[in-house]
Each structure stands twice: as C-alpha cells, then as structure tokens.
Motif scaffolding. Structure first.
Motif, PDB file in Angstrom:
ATOM      1  N   UNK A  92     107.009  29.772 117.344  1.00 47.18           N
ATOM      2  CA  UNK A  92     107.300  30.440 118.619  1.00 47.18           C
ATOM      3  C   UNK A  92     106.626  29.741 119.795  1.00 47.18           C
ATOM      4  N   UNK A  94     103.770  28.244 119.983  1.00 46.47           N
ATOM      5  CA  UNK A  94     102.310  28.364 120.134  1.00 46.47           C
ATOM      6  C   UNK A  94     101.573  27.144 119.602  1.00 46.47           C
ATOM      7  N   UNK A  95     102.181  26.403 118.689  1.00 43.36           N
ATOM      8  CA  UNK A  95     101.468  25.299 118.043  1.00 43.36           C
ATOM      9  C   UNK A  95     101.839  23.944 118.607  1.00 43.36           C
ATOM     10  N   UNK A 330     103.248  37.577 126.703  1.00 39.40           N
ATOM     11  CA  UNK A 330     102.833  37.499 125.302  1.00 39.40           C
ATOM     12  C   UNK A 330     101.719  36.474 125.073  1.00 39.40           C
ATOM     13  N   UNK A 331     101.102  35.998 126.164  1.00 33.04           N
ATOM     14  CA  UNK A 331     100.135  34.883 126.054  1.00 33.04           C
ATOM     15  C   UNK A 331      98.989  35.192 125.102  1.00 33.04           C
ATOM     16  N   UNK A 332      98.594  36.444 125.017  1.00 31.17           N
ATOM     17  CA  UNK A 332      97.446  36.747 124.156  1.00 31.17           C
ATOM     18  C   UNK A 332      97.869  37.293 122.791  1.00 31.17           C
ATOM     19  N   UNK A 333      99.155  37.410 122.559  1.00 30.21           N
ATOM     20  CA  UNK A 333      99.617  37.892 121.249  1.00 30.21           C
ATOM     21  C   UNK A 333      99.182  36.919 120.155  1.00 30.21           C
ATOM     22  N   UNK A 334      98.971  37.441 118.979  1.00 35.49           N
ATOM     23  CA  UNK A 334      98.696  36.649 117.763  1.00 35.49           C
ATOM     24  C   UNK A 334      97.280  36.083 117.679  1.00 35.49           C
ATOM     25  N   UNK A 335      96.415  36.393 118.668  1.00 36.77           N
ATOM     26  CA  UNK A 335      95.037  35.897 118.554  1.00 36.77           C
ATOM     27  C   UNK A 335      94.406  36.419 117.270  1.00 36.77           C
ATOM     28  N   UNK A 336      94.718  37.682 116.985  1.00 36.21           N
ATOM     29  CA  UNK A 336      94.279  38.259 115.719  1.00 36.21           C
ATOM     30  C   UNK A 336      95.496  38.670 114.913  1.00 36.21           C
ATOM     31  N   UNK A 337      95.356  38.587 113.594  1.00 39.13           N
ATOM     32  CA  UNK A 337      96.455  38.998 112.724  1.00 39.13           C
ATOM     33  C   UNK A 337      96.583  40.513 112.761  1.00 39.13           C
TER      34      UNK A 337
ATOM     35  N   UNK B 102      96.177  32.191 113.109  1.00 39.38           N
ATOM     36  CA  UNK B 102      97.126  33.237 113.467  1.00 39.38           C
ATOM     37  C   UNK B 102      97.861  32.865 114.755  1.00 39.38           C
ATOM     38  N   UNK B 103      97.109  32.430 115.748  1.00 36.30           N
ATOM     39  CA  UNK B 103      97.736  32.131 117.038  1.00 36.30           C
ATOM     40  C   UNK B 103      98.677  30.935 116.936  1.00 36.30           C
ATOM     41  N   UNK B 104      98.197  29.854 116.316  1.00 36.22           N
ATOM     42  CA  UNK B 104      98.990  28.619 116.250  1.00 36.22           C
ATOM     43  C   UNK B 104     100.294  28.823 115.488  1.00 36.22           C
ATOM     44  N   UNK B 106     101.869  31.774 115.349  1.00 29.61           N
ATOM     45  CA  UNK B 106     102.502  32.996 115.859  1.00 29.61           C
ATOM     46  C   UNK B 106     102.506  34.089 114.788  1.00 29.61           C
ATOM     47  N   UNK B 110      97.190  33.830 108.541  1.00 33.15           N
ATOM     48  CA  UNK B 110      95.873  34.212 109.027  1.00 33.15           C
ATOM     49  C   UNK B 110      94.897  33.719 107.971  1.00 33.15           C
ATOM     50  N   UNK B 165      92.403  41.303 107.940  1.00 37.73           N
ATOM     51  CA  UNK B 165      93.245  40.105 107.780  1.00 37.73           C
ATOM     52  C   UNK B 165      92.761  38.905 108.571  1.00 37.73           C
ATOM     53  N   UNK B 166      91.680  39.044 109.303  1.00 37.99           N
ATOM     54  CA  UNK B 166      91.185  37.957 110.155  1.00 37.99           C
ATOM     55  C   UNK B 166      89.878  37.393 109.614  1.00 37.99           C
TER      56      UNK B 166
END
Lengths: 337, 325
Positions: A92, A94-95, A330-337, B102-104, B106, B110, B165-166
């Motif tokens: 999406x 992000x990578x 959505x910039x901060x989405x997915x920082x944590x699972x 997780x971020x990279x 999406x 994790x 999960x983190x």
C-alpha cells in the motif's frame, strides 16, 4: 539443455527485465521519489533459484529485490505500484522499492540493511525447522552483506543449530563502483574468496556461474535438498555480471531497452563500451540465444513471449500509474499491528 | 494473597504463557540449564527443555535477528538481553526491522516478540552494565515499552506483552528482583497503557517509573510524617502511555514531579513532563518538575554510584521544592 525449462527461465527473466526497464524509465522521468536499485544482469540467478523453492519456504531479501519478488509470483502491477508509492502497491505504498514485500508469497522481510537479511532468514529457518514441514529459510544478499557483522553471527548460529538455511550470495562486485578493477572480489574483504567465510564455520560453500540459470537451479536444488534433509546451512556464491547502469543510488538504463534482435541476429551488436555486455554478459540475451539455437519456430516463439511479457508490463504500468496515492489521513496507520 | 519475588513473578508469567501457547520460546545467553545469570529463568529449562529455552552464543545482533525472523514465521520469542547496556548490539534488528515491519508492510507483517532486558544502578557494575536506556526504545515508533515496578505487574505485563502482536521491550530493574509482593495466581494480565495509582494524596503528584516507584513510595512515607500527602502514579508502560490517568491525578493535586531513572537529558521524564505541560497546563499551580539521573556514565565506586540516580531523599526534597513553588 531442457529446452522447455529454458523457455520458463526466459519468461521469468524477461518479466524481470521488462519490469525494471519500466522502473528505470519511470525513475528517469521522476515518476517516483527516492533512490532505487535494479536487478539487471542478475536475472538468471533469481530465475534459477526461485524455480526450485517451495511454497513453505521463507525468504528474506535486500534492496535489490524486484527480480526476487516477481520470480516468486508477485503481481507486477502491485509491485510497480509499490515502487511508485501508491495505495495499490504490495504494501500500500508504505515500503517502496527497498522494501517490496509479499508476506503471502513467503517473504519474511525485505531489508535495506543488507547484512540483516541473513539474521532474519536464519530466524525463518529456525521457525521452519520447528514446524517440520520441510520448509527452509532462504537469505538472498549481495557480497556487500558479508562486510557487516550480523551475517557472521547468524551463520555461526545456523551452523551450530543445523538450521535449514540456504544462503545465496549474489556476488555482483566485479567492476563495481568504487572497487579496484580486476581484483577478486573486492578491496573490502580480507578473504579473497568469500566461500572461506562460511567455510570457516563448516558450512559447505559452493560457487556457481550466476549467468547460467540451469547451473544456479542445480546448485540451489542440491543445497535446498541438503537443508531439507536436516544437514544444516549451505552457502552458494553466484557470480553475477555487473551491469553498466548499476550506478550507486540512481541507476540509468545505460544499455537501453533490451533488443532481442541482438539475440536473433536481426540487430547488429553496436560497437562501444557495452559491446561485451550485449555479446556475452547480458543473461537475457545469452539465454535467448540458447533457446534460439533449438531452431524450429523458436524465433517466432521468442517474439511472442516478449510481446506477451511487454503487454503484461504495460498493463502493470497502467495499473500502477492509475492507482491513487495513499490518503494523507492514513499516514500513521499500521505503526502498530 | 500469596507473595512472590519480582523474579519469581516473571518466571511464573513465562511458564504460564509457555504452557498456554506452544509458539512461545525463550532465547538468550545462559538462560537454559544455567537458569540465567540473575536466576531470572530458573526452572524453565527443566519444564520446557532445550527446544524452547534456548541458549544463544554471545551474538546479540545475530541471535535477535533470528528471533525477529522467527517471530514473522509463527513463533513468539521472548528474547533476553542480559544487560540493558547490550541493547546497543541489537539496534538494527530492533529498530530497523522489528519496529518497522507492520508499517512497511501495511499490516502484512508484525513481529510479535518480547525483548526483555535489565537496567538500573546499585550493584557497582560500572558504566557498561548499569545504564537505563529505556528512553531509546520509546523513541522508536513501532515499539511498545514497559517497566514493571512490582511483582504483580511483572507477571501481568509480561503476559500481556507476550500476547501482544507487536514488539514489546520490557526493562527490569535488577534491584527489584528480590522485591516481594502479592501476585495473583493463575492468569493475570495487566494491559499495556494502563497506569496504576500507587498511593493517593492531595498535595502533589509524583509520576515514577520502574524502581523509582519504590523510592517515591518511601518518599511519600517520609513526607506524610511532615504533613505532605503525595499521590504516586506508575505509568507501567511508557509506550503506550496512559496520559489520561496522569492528567487526572494532576487535576486533583495541581502539582507534578516526574521521576525516572534514565539520564535526564531528552529522557523519559522529559517526555512525560512535556505531555503534562501540554495537556494539564490549566490545572497546574506550579511548573512541571522532573528528577532523573545525572547526565554522566554510571560510576562503579560506592561513593559515587548512589549519587547518580534519584532516591527517596532526593524525591522528598524535590517535592518540598515543588509545593513551595
């Protein structure tokens, strides 16, 4: 040579090549931000290696990952969209190019910190061993990764614990930027044979001609079988050809868009600095010549194959360019699972 | 309720989670048959065996890289770094890999793992074996960070961290290992991000982390004898931080001192103080104060080491200054 296997390798390698020619073209016109790395010149290694890996195998790779991800079956449109930082990308957007990753295809991570790949893959191998389903961990990395410390530690542990870890080092240091010319493999290693490094830990280490997908396929099949049999890690050094466009950070399509006419003989090989590349070192042209040598309708089949691959990449490019950029909300989405 | 030492409470949490979930494995140096250099994994090797209580070579970076890779393939490693000072060696797999997966991807990946390590002064171990580097972990988006201050919280935070999960980093102050306290039997979960009110009071709030909680409670006893009632709040986890509970306390007391054992400069106390200054300004009758370790390496000498970190006397003095202000 198994001609049909040759065609399968060629299809994978052409997919990588046409994909990266699209990436290089888009990069040159500023269609995506940041720097990137191309796999051009190393396609035969990826095609040969991935032809023997199994679904349950877990793979970690580096910044030079485009070819690996495609060889494993990632959708080229989603891969290109990721490179362009789009929402339709594998991750999406992000990578990006350095972290193309496809968990559902068995990639555990794609790290721009080159040596770290070996640790992550050894961890995957550890988990695979516990699972006992015959899966192996696969680390794909360049010669540069062996300049960092984590590979030494991880290889030592992998040997000690007999982890099913396949270490595939794609040595593309020949004529690399900043290196001494003509020396092996590089000024930066005190060992003048990279196989000596795993060798010191008792890890079997073999060298293979990375331009030959059949040789890589055989070597990886043998190594993987050893790993699956519980005999511990194996190290393969694939000697790949340095491509003239591999400038640090911002590559350029120095050898142009690959003209398969140089394999059929319809296009004469131009004089100049890249004559050797076209005549001998380009793994795609080399394999194309081999399949063409089978005669029959192979010239027409080659044209049809390339046309199909190009059409697929054209569709991928349209998909990627049409894919929206991520929603700023959505910039901060997915920082944590 | 029965009492356990902090160390026993951690071991009980690890054993409970390992019985509940076969994917939980322990990795670290000398944690197997040896039971840990601080006896912090004692008995686990006997119950779970070498396949799940795994001794690694002195290869923190490589072995933690293996833990991160394994966490992406179905295992839940609890990886021990013997001294917090040695987290310098695991920074790449922690910061560049685990924290960003997780971020990279999406959310595709994790790294469900726990990195446990020790911290703190008081054993004359010197500059490379006494640091409190928790603020480093807090500064990396994608990592959760907990500092259990009591045996019950040690059990509950470990259980929650293992199920999270983190990637979660848990810092244990070695001086707390022998601290005894009531610990619930059976399953006991303390959610990350929930502060605990350790003592109620009206005159000032002391927010304290890790071992500083015990010092703050000592200080509270002394201050009570002098007519000052302080509230002691333990955030328990720094990421996520239960800011709401901290602000609620400040609304009751109107004065706050933040106490942390890490170096003062850019430290955890600074961050909490800044959050409170932003969120509780309207209820403050005095500037937010902080008390943290001196910005020096931790000395080994008996005459110097006790001066570096806050203790009950210094906390009490700081509270006096706060209420006078």
């Amino acid at each position: 040579m198994d001609a049909e296997q040759g065609w399968r390798f060629l299809e994978t390698m052409l997919l990588m090549r046409r994909f990266e020619e699209a990436v290089g073209t888009l990069g040159a016109r500023g269609a995506f931000p940041g720097h990137y790395h191309l796999y051009i010149g190393q396609e035969a290694t990826g095609a040969g290696a991935f032809s023997v890996l199994r679904e349950q195998d877990r793979i970690a790779t580096t910044h030079r990952n485009h070819g690996h991800v495609l060889a494993r079956g990632a959708d080229p449109g989603a891969a290109l969209a990721e490179i362009l930082g789009r929402e339709g990308g594998l991750n999406r957007g992000r990578g990006g190019t350095i972290h193309l990753c496809a968990p559902d295809l068995g990639f555990v991570s794609t790290s721009g910190i080159v040596g770290s790949v070996v640790g992550l893959a050894a961890g995957a191998a550890f988990a695979c061993k516990g699972r006992g389903d015959g899966g192996i961990g696969v680390a794909l990395f360049g010669d540069g990764a062996l300049e960092e410390g984590i590979p030494f530690e991880a290889m030592n542990i992998a040997a000690l614990w007999k982890l099913p870890l396949l270490l595939l080092c794609e040595n593309n240091s020949a004529d690399a930027w900043g290196m001494a010319k003509g020396g092996y493999p590089a000024l930066v290693h005190a060992a003048n044979d990279l196989r000596a490094i795993p060798g010191a830990l008792g890890i079997p280490a073999i060298r293979v001609e990375g331009i030959d997908p059949f040789a890589v396929c055989d070597a990886v099949a043998t190594a993987a079988a050893r790993c699956r049999a519980g005999e511990g890690p194996v190290f393969i050094e694939a000697m790949t050809r340095r491509w003239a466009g591999s400038a640090p950070l911002w590559p350029e399509l120095a050898t142009g868009i690959t003209d398969l006419g140089m394999a059929t003989g319809e296009t004469p090989i131009p004089e100049g600095p890249h004559a050797e590349w076209f005549a001998r070192n380009d793994p795609v042209l080399r394999l194309a010549r081999l399949v063409l040598a089978q005669g029959g309708d192979s010239a027409a089949r080659l044209r049809a194959l390339d046309a199909a691959v190009c059409a697929r990449i054209g569709a991928a490019e349209r998909f990627a360019l049409a894919s929206p950029l991520p929603d700023p909300a959505t910039a901060t989405d997915f920082t944590f699972a | 309720m029965r009492t356990l030492s902090y160390r026993e409470a951690v071991i009980e949490a690890l054993a409970g989670e390992m019985r509940r979930d076969p994917s939980v494995v322990l990795m670290g140096e000398d944690i197997g048959a040896a039971g840990g250099v601080f006896r912090q994994t004692a008995g686990l090797f006997d119950e779970f065996g070498a396949a799940r209580v795994i001794d690694t070579p002195i290869s923190e970076a490589g072995a933690f890289g293996i833990a991160v890779g394994a966490s992406m393939c179905g295992l839940r490693p609890v990886f021990e770094v013997m001294f917090g000072d040695f987290i310098t060696l695991v920074m790449d797999p922690l910061v560049n890999q685990a924290a960003k997966l997780s971020y990279m991807s999406a959310g595709g990946f994790s790294a469900p793992l726990v990195l446990r390590t020790t911290m703190g002064v008081g054993s004359n171990l010197g500059p490379q074996h006494s640091q409190s580097l928790h603020a480093w972990a807090c500064h990396v988006p994608g990592l959760k960070v907990a500092l259990p201050a009591s045996p019950a919280d040690a059990k509950g935070l470990f259980a929650s961290a293992i199920r999270d999960p983190n990637p979660v980093v848990i810092f244990e102050d070695r001086m707390l290992y022998t601290l005894r306290g009531p610990v619930p039997e059976g399953e006991h979960l303390v959610p990350l991000g929930s502060a605990a009110l350790r003592r109620a009071g009206r005159d000032a709030t002391v927010v304290a982390t890790g071992r500083m909680v015990a010092h703050a409670l000592d200080a509270a006893d002394r201050l009570a004898g002098e007519g000052l009632e302080i509230e002691v709040i333990d955030p328990r986890s720094l990421v996520p931080l239960d800011l709401e509970a901290l602000v609620a306390s400040v609304r009751r007391t109107h004065r706050v001192l933040v106490v942390d054992g890490g170096a003062r400069r850019y430290g955890a106390a600074a961050e909490i103080a800044a959050e409170l200054a932003e969120s509780a300004f309207d209820w403050l009758d005095a500037p937010v104060r902080r008390l943290a370790a001196e910005d020096v390496p931790i000395p080994i000498s008996r005459t110097l080491e006790p001066l570096v970190q806050p203790d009950a006397a210094r906390i009490a003095a700081a509270v006096h200054a706060l209420v006078a202000g």
